[in-house]
Design an enzyme around this catalytic site. Structure first.
Site, PDB file in Angstrom:
ATOM      1  N   GLU A 117       0.844  -1.260  -0.071  1.00  0.00           N
ATOM      2  CA  GLU A 117      -0.057  -0.057   0.167  1.00  0.00           C
ATOM      3  C   GLU A 117       0.843   1.371   0.116  1.00  0.00           C
ATOM      4  O   GLU A 117       1.907   1.390   0.389  1.00  0.00           O
ATOM      5  CB  GLU A 117      -0.790  -0.161   1.229  1.00  0.00           C
ATOM      6  CG  GLU A 117      -1.747  -1.008   1.335  1.00  0.00           C
ATOM      7  CD  GLU A 117      -2.348  -1.158   2.702  1.00  0.00           C
ATOM      8  OE1 GLU A 117      -2.374  -0.060   3.492  1.00  0.00           O
ATOM      9  OE2 GLU A 117      -3.102  -2.357   3.206  1.00  0.00           O
ATOM     10  N   LYS A 119       2.162   4.619   1.626  1.00  0.00           N
ATOM     11  CA  LYS A 119       2.127   4.977   2.659  1.00  0.00           C
ATOM     12  C   LYS A 119       2.039   6.643   2.683  1.00  0.00           C
ATOM     13  O   LYS A 119       2.517   7.405   2.170  1.00  0.00           O
ATOM     14  CB  LYS A 119       3.804   5.033   3.269  1.00  0.00           C
ATOM     15  CG  LYS A 119       3.885   5.408   4.759  1.00  0.00           C
ATOM     16  CD  LYS A 119       4.996   5.115   5.500  1.00  0.00           C
ATOM     17  CE  LYS A 119       5.148   5.391   6.893  1.00  0.00           C
ATOM     18  NZ  LYS A 119       4.934   6.468   7.309  1.00  0.00           N
ATOM     19  N   ASP A 121       1.190  10.303   4.040  1.00  0.00           N
ATOM     20  CA  ASP A 121       1.815  11.094   4.818  1.00  0.00           C
ATOM     21  C   ASP A 121       0.651  12.132   5.389  1.00  0.00           C
ATOM     22  O   ASP A 121       0.382  13.214   5.078  1.00  0.00           O
ATOM     23  CB  ASP A 121       2.800  11.844   4.030  1.00  0.00           C
ATOM     24  CG  ASP A 121       3.850  12.519   5.149  1.00  0.00           C
ATOM     25  OD1 ASP A 121       3.788  11.965   6.364  1.00  0.00           O
ATOM     26  OD2 ASP A 121       4.572  13.186   4.820  1.00  0.00           O
ATOM     27  N   TYR A 228      -6.839   1.660   6.204  1.00  0.00           N
ATOM     28  CA  TYR A 228      -6.098   0.679   5.811  1.00  0.00           C
ATOM     29  C   TYR A 228      -6.172  -0.634   6.641  1.00  0.00           C
ATOM     30  O   TYR A 228      -5.278  -1.604   6.486  1.00  0.00           O
ATOM     31  CB  TYR A 228      -5.036   1.208   5.405  1.00  0.00           C
ATOM     32  CG  TYR A 228      -4.159   2.066   6.456  1.00  0.00           C
ATOM     33  CD1 TYR A 228      -3.747   1.540   7.746  1.00  0.00           C
ATOM     34  CD2 TYR A 228      -3.769   3.356   6.143  1.00  0.00           C
ATOM     35  CE1 TYR A 228      -3.341   2.546   8.582  1.00  0.00           C
ATOM     36  CE2 TYR A 228      -3.252   4.130   7.101  1.00  0.00           C
ATOM     37  CZ  TYR A 228      -2.912   3.852   8.366  1.00  0.00           C
ATOM     38  OH  TYR A 228      -2.329   4.502   8.984  1.00  0.00           O
ATOM     39  N   LYS A 315      10.770   3.560   2.983  1.00  0.00           N
ATOM     40  CA  LYS A 315      10.690   5.074   2.679  1.00  0.00           C
ATOM     41  C   LYS A 315      11.529   5.588   1.598  1.00  0.00           C
ATOM     42  O   LYS A 315      12.504   4.984   1.393  1.00  0.00           O
ATOM     43  CB  LYS A 315      11.231   5.786   4.059  1.00  0.00           C
ATOM     44  CG  LYS A 315      10.265   5.054   5.186  1.00  0.00           C
ATOM     45  CD  LYS A 315       9.432   6.472   5.591  1.00  0.00           C
ATOM     46  CE  LYS A 315       9.873   7.247   6.692  1.00  0.00           C
ATOM     47  NZ  LYS A 315       8.906   8.136   7.214  1.00  0.00           N
ATOM     48  N   CYS A 409      14.390  47.802   2.195  1.00  0.00           N
ATOM     49  CA  CYS A 409      13.179  47.334   1.351  1.00  0.00           C
ATOM     50  C   CYS A 409      13.669  47.609  -0.303  1.00  0.00           C
ATOM     51  O   CYS A 409      14.091  48.602  -0.587  1.00  0.00           O
ATOM     52  CB  CYS A 409      12.002  48.014   1.619  1.00  0.00           C
ATOM     53  SG  CYS A 409      10.654  47.670   0.578  1.00  0.00           S
ATOM     54  N   CYS A 412      10.936  50.133  -1.734  1.00  0.00           N
ATOM     55  CA  CYS A 412      10.857  51.545  -1.325  1.00  0.00           C
ATOM     56  C   CYS A 412      11.872  52.246  -0.610  1.00  0.00           C
ATOM     57  O   CYS A 412      12.086  53.417  -0.243  1.00  0.00           O
ATOM     58  CB  CYS A 412       9.482  51.801  -0.547  1.00  0.00           C
ATOM     59  SG  CYS A 412       9.599  51.139   1.125  1.00  0.00           S
TER      60      CYS A 412
END
Ligand code: IVH
Length: 669
Positions: A117, A119, A121, A228, A315, A409, A412
């Site tokens: 199946e 996995k 998350d 599941y 994994k 910035c 500006c």
């Protein structure tokens, strides 16, 4: 209608609605329009309001939420919720297969049947069904005990409230609650827009959502779930595959990508197949779960203290790529937050060409010790735009300079500031910095705010650059003649713009409040604040303490509201908007009756029919007063489910009468 007839109709409606929910959210094959669906739901809601004592335990109206849970009760799991042992390589997977055969006394040449199946998350959940009804939903917690989050889980439309077909009477079903990637992206965009911290990934977003106290908020987040695992005493099935089949029959959403594999070689094929393909899915997967199919085998294999010996999680390695940093751009948002973005030499990652990566904030640049033209390792996470996880210093060009976050910035030139407990830098020039001004106006006209559809971002830029508007109040002074001569404009579009602006004056106070763009005040919160304050004038006068009494308003938000309303520029804008006829108070006759005149009522616990805010409003509408603590002056303590024990104790001591929801309903009838 007689009570029997009402009940019959309620049952019919509940069944129809749930069937449509199932077709839409589980099978992905709707058969009626949203409009027709809403009609059915409205009819049921209306009947339930009229006959609150007849509300069915599995009523689909629970899906829209409305229950407030202050503290989630801790519940012990009947069977501990184990986790899985992880493997990261095919070798480790072959080891698992060998171990299984050894423990089962099978020959090494024999092929064990496995179910593979994806996995998912998200966060794991345990659902308890008795006689086919969902009665409890509990989070994993520490595996032994978790939080009871039933009201929140009931808002997930793909989770059945009542089972279909020939179900087993008492079962526990486990699965994964997740947030679809698209929902996650939209949520984060909205959060960033109001100046809230975005979630790091869909999993965090899903678990953050499950912790919300207001289930109607959870309902809006559009979570989903795959189931599941079926647990029951004396299961009459032989294999896990069969269990999945039955779960599907009973109405659960089971991931359709599961496969029955004969032997570990086929498992490997499954894993290889999904390594790349998983990026096409609308949800996140971080691996494959491999389970021994035969339930008798599972029993023989048993568990270690932490995980079952009959299953393992493979994994996937995070998808990474190395590329060179070209430059860093800094974007200024509506709230003035400056976000650094890395421009990269294009590179292929998880099937897409990547040119940019997010750097989030100054701390991250510092932590990476990023230098100009560094080679960086990027990783695909939950977001569309990947993140830089490390620098390959061995490839660093000689004499390359360290990257320092800008001090002024980029739009500006104002010196940036940083609040003590925040990671972000801001441009404080909110009334003079182009992207902030434009961002504010864009937010003001957006669909959920003033909904001025004839004004898009480009037109707003055009109007601003031609010195026709500097703030939202200027919009209401615009004239068609001023717009007609502009580029891409004409009489028709100018007319549409002005009509749209004029139309917007009808929007109710809550929308106007949201449109103002106060930091942290999103659409729902604006509604709650508008309802509690009733007018902008009253909101102006409210103290921090009073503001924090409003549901979901904490210190940070209260200060943000105060700060916004104390700025002379904002006061001036509000004054002008008022003069133009925008709604700055709740319309309609607030006062309903004097049935509660002279009574002071304290509310505690959660209620079936009303949220606490609604109750407060009802008390006030009927001439009563709502206070937060029980004292000699209290007339009644209105107690719902799980009332505060201190409040009950105090009420008993002072002989304050304790009443329930039904008694209250009769008082205002
Ligand atoms: S089976 C006793 N199947 O992964 C074994 N778990 O690391 C029960 N997960 O806690 C778990 N997708 O939250 C199983 N198809 C799947 C899964 C899955 C995701 C999660 C689950 C579990 C964690 C283990």
């Amino acid at each position: 209608m007689t009570k029997e007839e009402v009940l019959k109709r309620m049952r019919e409606l509940a069944e129809q609605i749930e069937e449509h929910n199932y077709r839409y959210y589980v099978l992905d094959k709707p058969v009626i329009s949203d409009y027709e669906f809403d009609k059915l739901l409205e009819e049921l809601q209306k009947l339930e309001k009229q006959y609150p004592d007849l509300v069915l335990p599995d009523s689909p109206t629970q899906r829209v939420g409305g229950t407030i849970t202050k503290i989630f009760p801790t519940v012990k799991h009947k069977y501990p919720m184990l986790s899985l042992s992880n493997t990261y390589s095919i070798e480790e997977l072959y080891d698992f297969d060998r171990r299984v055969k050894e423990l089962l006394d099978l020959s090494m040449s024999e092929k064990v049947e496995y179910v593979c199946e994806l996995k998912i998350d998200g966060l794991s959940i345990s659902l308890i069904y008795e006689k086919g009804y969902l009665i409890r939903a509990v989070t994993r917690g520490d595996g032994i005990q978790g939080d009871e989050v039933t009201a929140n889980v009931k808002t997930i439309r793909s989770i059945p409230l009542k089972l279909k077909g020939h179900f087993l009477p008492n079962i526990e079903v486990r699965g994964e609650i997740f947030m679809p990637v698209k929902v996650f992206e939209k949520l984060n965009k909205e959060r960033e827009e109001i100046g809230d911290e975005p979630f790091a990934n869909p999993r965090n977003a899903a678990s953050g959502t499950m912790k919300l106290q207001d289930s109607s908020e959870v309902a809006k987040r559009k979570l989903d779930a795959f189931l599941y695992y079926l647990i029951a005493d004396n299961l009459p099935y032989q294999t896990h595959w069969e269990c999945l089949k039955h779960l599907k029959e009973w109405g659960f959403k089971v991931n359709e990508n599961a496969e029955l594999c004969k032997g570990i070689e086929e498992v490997k094929k499954f894993i290889d197949k999904w390594e790349e393909k998983r990026w096409e899915l609308p949800y996140e997967t971080d691996g494959v779960v491999v389970k021994v199919n035969d339930l008798q085998y599972q029993k023989t294999l048993g568990n270690t203290a932490k995980s079952p010996r009959w299953a393992v999680a493979f994994k996937y390695k995070p998808e990474q790529a190395t590329t060179q940093l070209k430059s860093i751009s800094y974007q200024v948002g509506r709230t003035g937050v400056v976000t650094p973005v890395a421009n990269l030499e294009p590179v292929l990652l998880a099937g897409t060409k990547v040119k940019r990566a997010s750097l989030h904030n100054a701390d991250i640049i510092e932590k990476l010790d990023l230098h100009e033209h560094d080679f960086v390792i990027i990783e695909k996470g939950g977001e569309i735009i990947p993140k830089i996880v490390a620098v390959d210093t061995s490839k660093r060009p000689a004499h390359s300079k360290k990257v320092h976050f800008i001090t002024h910035c980029p739009e500006c030139g104002t010196k940036l500031i940083r609040n003590e407990d925040e990671a972000a830098y801001y441009c404080p020039n909110e009334f003079g910095c182009r992207p902030q001004i434009i961002g504010k106006i864009v937010h003001f006209v957006s669909r959920k705010a003033m909904d001025i559809q004839s004004l898009g971002e480009e037109t707003i830029e055009l109007l601003y650059d031609n010195h026709l508007i500097k703030n939202v109040a200027d919009l209401y002074e615009l004239k068609e003649e001023q717009i007609i001569p502009l580029e891409r404009m004409g009489e028709k579009s100018a007319h549409n713009i002005i009509t749209g602006i004029q139309e917007s004056k009808k929007r109710p106070f809550e929308r106007v409040l949201f449109a103002l763009g106060i930091r942290h005040v999103g659409e729902t919160l604006a509604k709650k604040i508008a309802r509690a304050a009733r007018s902008i004038d009253h909101l102006q006068k409210m103290s921090i303490e009073e503001l924090t009494q409003i549901e979901d308003v904490g210190e940070t938000i209260a200060h943000s509201i105060k700060e916004y309303l104390s700025k002379p520029q904002n006061q001036e804008i509000i004054k002008r908007l008022k003069q133009h006829g925008l709604q700055f108070e709740i319309e309609g006759d607030f006062h309903q009756s004097n049935k509660l005149k002279g009574l002071t009522i304290v509310i505690s616990g959660t209620f079936k029919r009303w949220s606490r805010d609604e109750l407060k409003e009802l008390i006030e509408r009927n001439g009563g007063k709502n206070t937060s603590s029980v004292s000699k002056k209290t007339s009644y303590l209105l107690a719902g489910e799980d009332p505060g024990p201190e409040k009950i104790k105090k009420a008993k001591e002072l002989a304050v009468k304790i009443i329930d929801e039904d008694t209250f309903a009769k008082m205002i009838e």
